[in-house]
Design a protein around this motif. Sequence first.
Motif, mmCIF file in Angstrom:
data_model
loop_
_atom_site.group_PDB
_atom_site.id
_atom_site.type_symbol
_atom_site.label_atom_id
_atom_site.label_comp_id
_atom_site.label_asym_id
_atom_site.label_seq_id
_atom_site.Cartn_x
_atom_site.Cartn_y
_atom_site.Cartn_z
ATOM 1 N N ASP A 1 14.020 38.563 34.872
ATOM 2 C CA ASP A 1 13.695 39.899 35.364
ATOM 3 C C ASP A 1 13.902 40.947 34.279
ATOM 4 N N ASP A 2 14.958 40.801 33.483
ATOM 5 C CA ASP A 2 15.204 41.749 32.393
ATOM 6 C C ASP A 2 14.072 41.723 31.370
ATOM 7 N N ILE A 3 13.587 40.523 31.054
ATOM 8 C CA ILE A 3 12.471 40.418 30.097
ATOM 9 C C ILE A 3 11.206 41.057 30.679
ATOM 10 N N ALA A 4 10.898 40.747 31.928
ATOM 11 C CA ALA A 4 9.684 41.292 32.549
ATOM 12 C C ALA A 4 9.758 42.818 32.621
ATOM 13 N N ARG A 5 10.935 43.351 32.959
ATOM 14 C CA ARG A 5 11.094 44.802 33.037
ATOM 15 C C ARG A 5 10.919 45.434 31.658
ATOM 16 N N ALA A 6 11.472 44.809 30.637
ATOM 17 C CA ALA A 6 11.355 45.344 29.284
ATOM 18 C C ALA A 6 9.899 45.336 28.815
ATOM 19 N N LEU A 7 9.157 44.291 29.141
ATOM 20 C CA LEU A 7 7.746 44.234 28.751
ATOM 21 C C LEU A 7 6.937 45.327 29.450
ATOM 22 N N VAL B 1 17.177 39.394 24.116
ATOM 23 C CA VAL B 1 16.635 40.188 23.014
ATOM 24 C C VAL B 1 15.256 39.692 22.580
ATOM 25 N N VAL B 2 14.879 38.480 22.981
ATOM 26 C CA VAL B 2 13.561 37.949 22.606
ATOM 27 C C VAL B 2 12.572 38.401 23.672
ATOM 28 N N ILE B 3 12.179 39.659 23.588
ATOM 29 C CA ILE B 3 11.316 40.280 24.591
ATOM 30 C C ILE B 3 9.875 39.931 24.249
ATOM 31 N N ASP B 4 9.390 38.887 24.886
ATOM 32 C CA ASP B 4 8.068 38.360 24.543
ATOM 33 C C ASP B 4 7.527 37.601 25.750
ATOM 34 N N SER B 5 6.226 37.595 25.900
ATOM 35 C CA SER B 5 5.627 36.862 27.021
ATOM 36 C C SER B 5 5.930 35.367 26.942
ATOM 37 N N GLU C 1 7.111 32.738 29.838
ATOM 38 C CA GLU C 1 6.423 31.474 30.120
ATOM 39 C C GLU C 1 7.396 30.297 30.094
ATOM 40 N N ALA C 2 8.275 30.266 29.105
ATOM 41 C CA ALA C 2 9.248 29.182 29.020
ATOM 42 C C ALA C 2 10.205 29.228 30.209
ATOM 43 N N THR C 3 10.613 30.423 30.583
ATOM 44 C CA THR C 3 11.529 30.567 31.719
ATOM 45 C C THR C 3 10.855 30.141 33.015
ATOM 46 N N ASP C 4 9.601 30.535 33.187
ATOM 47 C CA ASP C 4 8.885 30.161 34.402
ATOM 48 C C ASP C 4 8.717 28.648 34.499
#
Length: 845
Positions: A829-835, A797-801, A805-808
């Motif tokens: 992948d879910d975050i990147a897709r949402a962004l 739910v924390v859809i943010d760049s 960055e933290a995940t990478d």
Amino acid sequence: MADTHILTQTDAAERARLLHVDSYDVALDLTAGDKTFISRSLVRFNCTEPGADSFIEIAAENIRSATLNGVALDTGTYTRQTGIALPGLAAENELEVVAECRYSSSGQGLHRMTDRADGESYLYSQFEVSDAQQMYACFDQPDLKAHFTLTVTMPEHWRAISNMPADSESVEDGAKTVVFQKAPRMSTYITALCAGPYHEVTTEHDGITLGLYCRQSMKQYLEPDPVFEITRQGFDHFHEAFGVRYPLPKYDQVFAPEYNMGAMENFGCVTIAESSYLFRSQVTDFEREQLANVILHEMAHMWFGDLVTMRWWDDLWLNESFAEWASHWANVEATRYSGAWTTFLSLRKNWGYRQDQLPTTHPVYTAMPDVEAVATNFDGITYAKGASILKQLVAYVGIEPFKQGLSDYFQKHQWGNATFDDLLGALEAASGRELREFADTWLATAGVSTLRPELTVDDDGVYTGFAVLQEVSPDYPTLRTHRIGVGLYNLVDGRLVRTDRVEIDVTGERTEVPELVGRTRPDVLLLNDDDLTYCKLRLDPESMANVVTHITAFTDSLPRALCWTAAWDMLRDGELAARDYLRMAFAGLPGETDINLVATAQRQLPTALSYADPAVTAELREELARTARRIMSDATPGGDLQRSWARTFAGAARSDEDLATLRGWLEGTGVPEGLAIDTDMRWGLVVGLVALGALPESAVDAELARDDTADGERLSLIARAAVPTAQAKAEAWQRITEEDDLPNYARRSLLTGFYHPDQLELLRPYVGRFLEAVPRVWERLATEQAIEFISLGYPRVVIDSSTLEATDAWLGDPAHTGAMRRGVLEGRDDIARALRARARDAQAG
């Protein structure tokens, strides 16, 4: 990380080459207390190379004795991870192991729960992939089948259920001993025991005794008639279709509490998740169809998996894809759920499409180096994509040759093990078709194709050119052959009616369709009409515009499902703005009467909201709440659509007026006529209102006092984790990540309630805390529980760049290796897709 032996495929193959297991005689004493039990295993087996060494698994608290061929074994070096070494085997061997084993609270092994409603305890086993070793000493791999005899000593008022009927019962000193009949040869992972004061209902069908079981405190909710009806219909269908009868004398289905998954196909003793499928409250036909599908799925496993078992777990899909296909096929052919293929497309196939576009995608058939790897592959590819490909295969060879091939396969390999090559050979012989190329193309490669129409039209609206483009990911560039229907639909008296159809083979990047040249352009042109192939599809702009306006005008549910699925794919791929998808939903769903399509779309709406530009999310959510409230008000009182849209309204409500309405429902005021504010609806309202700060946390205590049951406790944990305070989040997180003995249902419940899209500022710190916790949790929890923690715990739910960055950074750490990376990669992948979707939606504004 695991607390049991991690068997590799190499070691399993060597052990299978060396050993032939004749039988297990297992005696359990369940009267020793509520923490541990005594297990005595007598194993008889042969060795093809006398003098060779081997090993046997058992995950015990301690080994009391181990004797091989009358000689005591040295167990001083025993650990749960290594098992017991078996040196110097004879040609014929007899091994006796007496051990003290621990009851499980994780849902794996022999699970024990105590019912807070009456203080009674209930046990059930869950052994897939390799947890039979938590109950008895065994060679815990699927291709070392053996006869199995179980003896259980337990409290006198308990009932025991296993794979076979009881042979005898005796009572002494207040304890009951049950000896079960000797079972035919089966794999260890499908042996079973359920014990406790289970409520029992039995009947008989076609010479098979049917049993149904649940906790005493839940018997008021048990509905035997519909369960037995589906069971009877399933047996009649599969007996005719497979040409081999179900081989055991009885078939039991046990609603199991605190269950980890949907169900499990233990031979003759199926366990089903109580919390999902033993309905305490009013449900819609959508939920009832899902129960029917589960019943038929597990029944299909009696043939696919139990009677004929994969040799090793790389053929896991042989179990799951076939059961997935067979359950929907049986639902359509034998039950009242004749629209089950529509549900399969809109619900299950979408699961496969999503999984197949993740960075962790894999072929349907995939190598499994060890049993730990298996646990990560109970996914949408193994189930839904595999079933989709089987549906294509059936269409290719014909249903009658397919059934004949299955019958030949079952007859030849019954009680043994087989591979996909064995099945493919049987299907080739029955159909006369060469299938190896089909299998290699569809089963041995990953990725999903997108089919898109390319057309030209003259001034009179006639096609002057038509082609189908096949697009694939550069990472998975396989261009497959697709047999598809192309449907031409026109508006006739306000209904979208199919007025023409052609069937073609799509090959390569571009396939010309001369059959359509010269035909008048329809109002809607639909690729993959009748859902013949596994692909994503696109509509041309004019067809899409007509679908947005007239989607409910299709006279059949399947083309509607195809259009909804196409729109959902376009949203996920950034080709359709979230606001446009939602407005299509607001326009089309009020007229949709198929509860399965409605329920699937409702599940997708929160994700669609998260894909919208944050500047318009509140406005779109308010429009969703208004739409849901209006449809609910117009729906038939007490009907499926009223209840379904009431839930959606409750989930979308944010205004003071709407929240006051929901609080009123809890108090019995302003409730729409026919809407049951029953136990599950009440908990849904409490969880939602507490999460929004519209009810105090004390409301959770009050609701738990009202529903002081195991389910009430589970739902209260969800509510407590949803409380919008830093303290509540910290307390929930501490329990999730630090309490190693926390029952798995409790950890799952806390994770379910923890993340809420309206609590972003509270949740931002948990991006880092989650990533820090992953290696620690992976080391401490069993594989299945650690996988679930990563899947549910990733802060989607924390859809943010900054989340990316933290995940990478975490993924870039070379210490973070192996299977634990998979869930983190999928979350990323879910975050990147949402962004990307948000950026697309912002452009649309």
